[in-house]
Design an enzyme around this catalytic site. Sequence first.
Site, mmCIF file in Angstrom:
data_model
loop_
_atom_site.group_PDB
_atom_site.id
_atom_site.type_symbol
_atom_site.label_atom_id
_atom_site.label_comp_id
_atom_site.label_asym_id
_atom_site.label_seq_id
_atom_site.Cartn_x
_atom_site.Cartn_y
_atom_site.Cartn_z
ATOM 1 N N LYS A 11 0.848 -1.199 0.000
ATOM 2 C CA LYS A 11 0.000 0.000 0.000
ATOM 3 C C LYS A 11 0.879 1.243 0.000
ATOM 4 O O LYS A 11 1.448 1.634 1.010
ATOM 5 C CB LYS A 11 -0.924 0.036 1.222
ATOM 6 C CG LYS A 11 -2.075 0.982 0.983
ATOM 7 C CD LYS A 11 -2.559 1.721 2.202
ATOM 8 C CE LYS A 11 -1.701 2.858 2.589
ATOM 9 N NZ LYS A 11 -1.653 4.003 1.660
ATOM 10 N N SER A 37 5.464 7.995 9.509
ATOM 11 C CA SER A 37 5.609 8.851 10.684
ATOM 12 C C SER A 37 5.488 8.059 11.989
ATOM 13 O O SER A 37 4.892 6.980 12.025
ATOM 14 C CB SER A 37 4.531 9.932 10.649
ATOM 15 O OG SER A 37 3.266 9.329 10.742
ATOM 16 N N GLU A 83 10.013 1.734 10.598
ATOM 17 C CA GLU A 83 11.023 2.752 10.288
ATOM 18 C C GLU A 83 10.306 4.089 10.344
ATOM 19 O O GLU A 83 9.547 4.434 9.443
ATOM 20 C CB GLU A 83 11.612 2.519 8.888
ATOM 21 C CG GLU A 83 12.291 1.179 8.711
ATOM 22 C CD GLU A 83 13.660 1.084 9.375
ATOM 23 O OE1 GLU A 83 14.065 2.045 10.061
ATOM 24 O OE2 GLU A 83 14.306 0.044 9.218
ATOM 25 N N CYS A 105 14.300 10.314 5.614
ATOM 26 C CA CYS A 105 14.199 9.932 7.022
ATOM 27 C C CYS A 105 15.529 10.129 7.733
ATOM 28 O O CYS A 105 15.601 10.836 8.725
ATOM 29 C CB CYS A 105 13.715 8.498 7.135
ATOM 30 S SG CYS A 105 14.612 7.364 6.084
ATOM 31 N N GLU A 134 11.077 17.506 13.559
ATOM 32 C CA GLU A 134 11.562 17.024 12.259
ATOM 33 C C GLU A 134 11.019 17.939 11.164
ATOM 34 O O GLU A 134 9.814 17.995 10.933
ATOM 35 C CB GLU A 134 11.093 15.587 12.031
ATOM 36 C CG GLU A 134 11.661 15.001 10.754
ATOM 37 C CD GLU A 134 11.131 13.606 10.455
ATOM 38 O OE1 GLU A 134 9.935 13.335 10.679
ATOM 39 O OE2 GLU A 134 11.925 12.793 9.972
HETATM 40 P P1 NAD Z 1 2.578 8.728 7.285
HETATM 41 O O1 NAD Z 1 2.760 8.029 8.568
HETATM 42 O O2 NAD Z 1 1.657 9.852 7.226
HETATM 43 O O3 NAD Z 1 2.083 7.695 6.164
HETATM 44 C C1 NAD Z 1 2.818 6.524 5.870
HETATM 45 C C2 NAD Z 1 1.885 5.465 5.302
HETATM 46 O O4 NAD Z 1 0.986 4.998 6.314
HETATM 47 C C3 NAD Z 1 1.007 5.949 4.158
HETATM 48 O O5 NAD Z 1 0.982 4.929 3.165
HETATM 49 C C4 NAD Z 1 -0.350 6.103 4.809
HETATM 50 O O6 NAD Z 1 -1.421 6.001 3.933
HETATM 51 C C5 NAD Z 1 -0.341 4.955 5.773
HETATM 52 N N1 NAD Z 1 -1.299 5.057 6.891
HETATM 53 C C6 NAD Z 1 -1.926 6.146 7.356
HETATM 54 N N2 NAD Z 1 -2.664 5.842 8.440
HETATM 55 C C7 NAD Z 1 -2.491 4.523 8.670
HETATM 56 C C8 NAD Z 1 -2.967 3.613 9.663
HETATM 57 N N3 NAD Z 1 -3.762 3.997 10.663
HETATM 58 N N4 NAD Z 1 -2.560 2.325 9.601
HETATM 59 C C9 NAD Z 1 -1.715 1.917 8.617
HETATM 60 N N5 NAD Z 1 -1.239 2.734 7.652
HETATM 61 C C10 NAD Z 1 -1.607 4.025 7.690
HETATM 62 O O7 NAD Z 1 4.049 9.154 6.839
HETATM 63 P P2 NAD Z 1 4.488 10.052 5.580
HETATM 64 O O8 NAD Z 1 4.041 11.469 5.863
HETATM 65 O O9 NAD Z 1 4.077 9.410 4.322
HETATM 66 O O10 NAD Z 1 6.063 9.977 5.674
HETATM 67 C C11 NAD Z 1 6.851 10.928 6.335
HETATM 68 C C12 NAD Z 1 7.393 10.367 7.616
HETATM 69 O O11 NAD Z 1 8.011 9.112 7.366
HETATM 70 C C13 NAD Z 1 8.464 11.212 8.246
HETATM 71 O O12 NAD Z 1 8.249 11.302 9.624
HETATM 72 C C14 NAD Z 1 9.749 10.444 7.992
HETATM 73 O O13 NAD Z 1 10.769 10.674 8.896
HETATM 74 C C15 NAD Z 1 9.265 9.051 7.992
HETATM 75 N N6 NAD Z 1 10.154 8.207 7.210
HETATM 76 C C16 NAD Z 1 10.921 7.305 7.870
HETATM 77 C C17 NAD Z 1 11.797 6.512 7.168
HETATM 78 C C18 NAD Z 1 12.659 5.523 7.862
HETATM 79 O O14 NAD Z 1 13.261 4.682 7.217
HETATM 80 N N7 NAD Z 1 12.746 5.565 9.156
HETATM 81 C C19 NAD Z 1 11.867 6.616 5.789
HETATM 82 C C20 NAD Z 1 11.045 7.543 5.148
HETATM 83 C C21 NAD Z 1 10.179 8.317 5.882
#
Ligand code: NAD
Length: 474
Positions: free
Chosen positions: A174, A227, A248, A282, A380
């Site tokens: 997804k 996140s 992650e 990230c 962040e």
């Molecule tokens: P997000 O958490 O908003 O969304 C990530 C994914 O989760 C999306 O596909 C979203 O549709 C899905 N999602 C939303 N609600 C959900 C739920 N209740 N259950 C399951 N899935 C759900 O994150 P984002 O805004 O897309 O990404 C940015 C964040 O990701 C930043 O904080 C960044 O630091 C982090 N990030 C971390 C890494 C790492 O390797 N640690 C890598 C890239 C990004």
Amino acid sequence: MSDIHTADDALIARIQASPGSGRAIPDAATGAIVGYAPEHTVTDVDTAVARAATAQPAWEEAGHAARSALLLAAADAVEAHAEALARLLSREQGKPLDGPNARFEVGACATWLRAAAATVLEPQVIVDDGTDYAELTYRALGVVAAIGPWNWPLMIGIWQIAPALRMGNTVVVKPSEYTPLSVLALVDILNGVLPADVLVPVTSGDRAVGARLAAHPDIDKVMFTGSTATGRKIVEASGANLARLTLELGGNDAGIVLPDADPAAIAEGLFWGAFINTGQTCAALKRLYVHESIYDEVLDALAAVAERMPMGYGLDEGTVLGPLQNPAQFAIVQRLVEDAKARGGRVVVGGEPAPELGANFFRTTIIADLADGVPLVDEEQFGPALPVIRYTDIEEAVAAANRLDVGLGASVWSTDRAAARAVAARLRAGTVWINAHGTLHPKVPFGGVKSSGYGLEFGAEGLKAVAEPRVVNG
Ligand code: NAD
């Protein structure tokens, strides 16, 4: 679409049910519609999981050699479509083709597919003393949910998909609601090689779809990158299905420049450590602590690099920095920069939006003379705005680096490797780099500590994370 004959539009045409149906996905830089993503429902998630569950036993039965051969073929298929995938990624995500961006990301997909194909988990003999014999082996878990973010959608997608498939799991993927098209195109290319239903995509703008996938009773493992807030919801969901988790999550990586560092030699490394993917990474350098003795020299050298790196439309060759991917992220960066200026931060470069380039563009920004406690330091930013903090004593810098509740990466910059390693040993982060930040290798485990998540990806450790351990005793 005007350039309908280009290869990236041919890819888009293949993944759309029909043009104009589904959810319109904008070009991150121009707002023009790139294509339409299918709008799946919670019921579609159930169907996808059922398909993947049905396909799983035969996929596991196929054996390691057959699966590795298919992953190698998948890597070749990605390379055959590399330019079209990179163009689609560039339009949808915003990152330029050039520099460590879209072409680099597609190349990494092929690299990580091949690395997963080549990694083998040999049975580990734990006891063999003539009386007792026990070995530890690994087998597939079942169905893996791969839930990804919008910043590196293809590369992070492959980091989740490749090891899961390699171990004999099937996968429901997804993508983020912001970047579904490039991931759908990647899945379409992989599915040109893989057996049916081994890799099933679901896309939606409704976050309930991701929530259903994570909570589904037939999901055995969730690979999640995103996140910390969403990560916590996934942990809660796993209380019901006991799905194994790799999380992650967000970070706020600190870099510490020691007094003996050579500003000219480290400036470019510092720049890309902080500004790769226009800061939307990230494990990027998100706050930089510089010793007072070389503070001004480091700022000057860093600013000189920043000023020569072109920002603009991703499909324009030569551009190496793009827009923020979406308006919400733009608003976060703008708020943090305005606040830092109001609190006395000194703008060394940038410090404001770049509306002449497009609505989501924010200039490469370096803000000096900030202190811990300022939101641009403590939160962040996930964008092109680096706070720089002066320190006097290394104890102070180590305490500052460790004081937040996140710990994805950190870095130490010095000409003295032993001194840098001594500081590195005191930093609480999943990875500490020396004279670099954010560089990754498919054999080297990667993961966070504290609220940056848990579980390791890549290499043998990454395969174990998508496998079920089994001890054979006797
Ligand atoms: P997000 O958490 O908003 O969304 C990530 C994914 O989760 C999306 O596909 C979203 O549709 C899905 N999602 C939303 N609600 C959900 C739920 N209740 N259950 C399951 N899935 C759900 O994150 P984002 O805004 O897309 O990404 C940015 C964040 O990701 C930043 O904080 C960044 O630091 C982090 N990030 C971390 C890494 C790492 O390797 N640690 C890598 C890239 C990004």
